[in-house]
Design a protein around this motif. Structure first.
Motif, mmCIF file in Angstrom:
data_model
loop_
_atom_site.group_PDB
_atom_site.id
_atom_site.type_symbol
_atom_site.label_atom_id
_atom_site.label_comp_id
_atom_site.label_asym_id
_atom_site.label_seq_id
_atom_site.Cartn_x
_atom_site.Cartn_y
_atom_site.Cartn_z
ATOM 1 N N ALA A 65 1.117 -1.600 0.486
ATOM 2 C CA ALA A 65 0.028 0.152 -0.227
ATOM 3 C C ALA A 65 1.231 1.140 -0.417
ATOM 4 O O ALA A 65 0.463 2.136 -0.546
ATOM 5 N N SER A 66 2.329 1.214 0.686
ATOM 6 C CA SER A 66 2.932 2.137 0.204
ATOM 7 C C SER A 66 3.458 2.650 -0.841
ATOM 8 O O SER A 66 4.236 3.254 -0.952
ATOM 9 N N SER A 67 3.634 1.650 -1.645
ATOM 10 C CA SER A 67 3.616 1.803 -2.668
ATOM 11 C C SER A 67 3.786 1.050 -3.896
ATOM 12 O O SER A 67 4.161 -0.634 -3.310
ATOM 13 N N PRO A 68 3.633 1.174 -5.144
ATOM 14 C CA PRO A 68 3.317 0.130 -6.450
ATOM 15 C C PRO A 68 5.085 -0.576 -6.656
ATOM 16 O O PRO A 68 4.322 -1.896 -6.764
ATOM 17 N N ASN A 69 5.436 -0.157 -6.270
ATOM 18 C CA ASN A 69 7.223 -0.210 -6.714
ATOM 19 C C ASN A 69 7.035 -1.786 -6.531
ATOM 20 O O ASN A 69 7.212 -2.696 -6.020
#
Length: 145
Positions: A65-69
């Motif tokens: 959730a904090s980063s699509p990467n």
């Protein structure tokens, strides 16, 4: 090997109906060490040649959730496990009581939703790092998903 002894014990218990219908084996260490090491291959092949075997790849939903990467890195790891072992694979999202997994499901089904998430992540960072190698790689990998 010691694992052959474990398999033998499991076979004996299965023959006597002393095993649960499901046997969970939690492998130690990080995914890279298990998936790409000789011992990881020995364990997975020994289990798969003796019992019906399915791999479960657990994804940290909060981190995704904090980063699509981070999400895409997890999907790449899951794909590497699948192609390395050639065993059925289930992706399991944990910590869904903290963060819903629905955004991950959407990203897996909707290419444009994932691209929008990448764009939003870049704009949240003030446009820093946009267009770099990692950004380009993540966008390309999303086509595979």
């Amino acid at each position: 090997t010691k694992f052959d002894q474990v398999i033998h014990i499991l076979e004996q218990r299965a023959d006597r109906n002393e095993l649960s219908p499901y046997l969970l084996v939690d492998t130690p260490g990080q995914i890279e060490a298990f998936t790409w090491s000789a011992s990881g291959q020995i364990l997975s092949e020994a289990l798969a040649s003796t019992f019906p075997t399915v791999l479960v790849f657990v994804v940290d939903t909060v981190r995704c959730a904090s980063s699509p990467n981070t999400f895409m890195s997890n999907m790449l790891y899951a794909c590497s496990m699948y192609y390395r072992t050639r065993l059925p694979l289930v992706i399991c999202f944990n910590k869904t009581d903290v963060v819903s997994h629905e955004f991950c499901m959407e990203w897996m089904k909707d290419f444009e939703a994932f691209q929008d998430a990448l764009d939003n992540a870049r704009s949240d960072e003030g446009g820093v790092g946009g267009g770099g190698f990692y950004d380009s790689l993540t966008r390309s990998l999303s086509l595979v998903l």
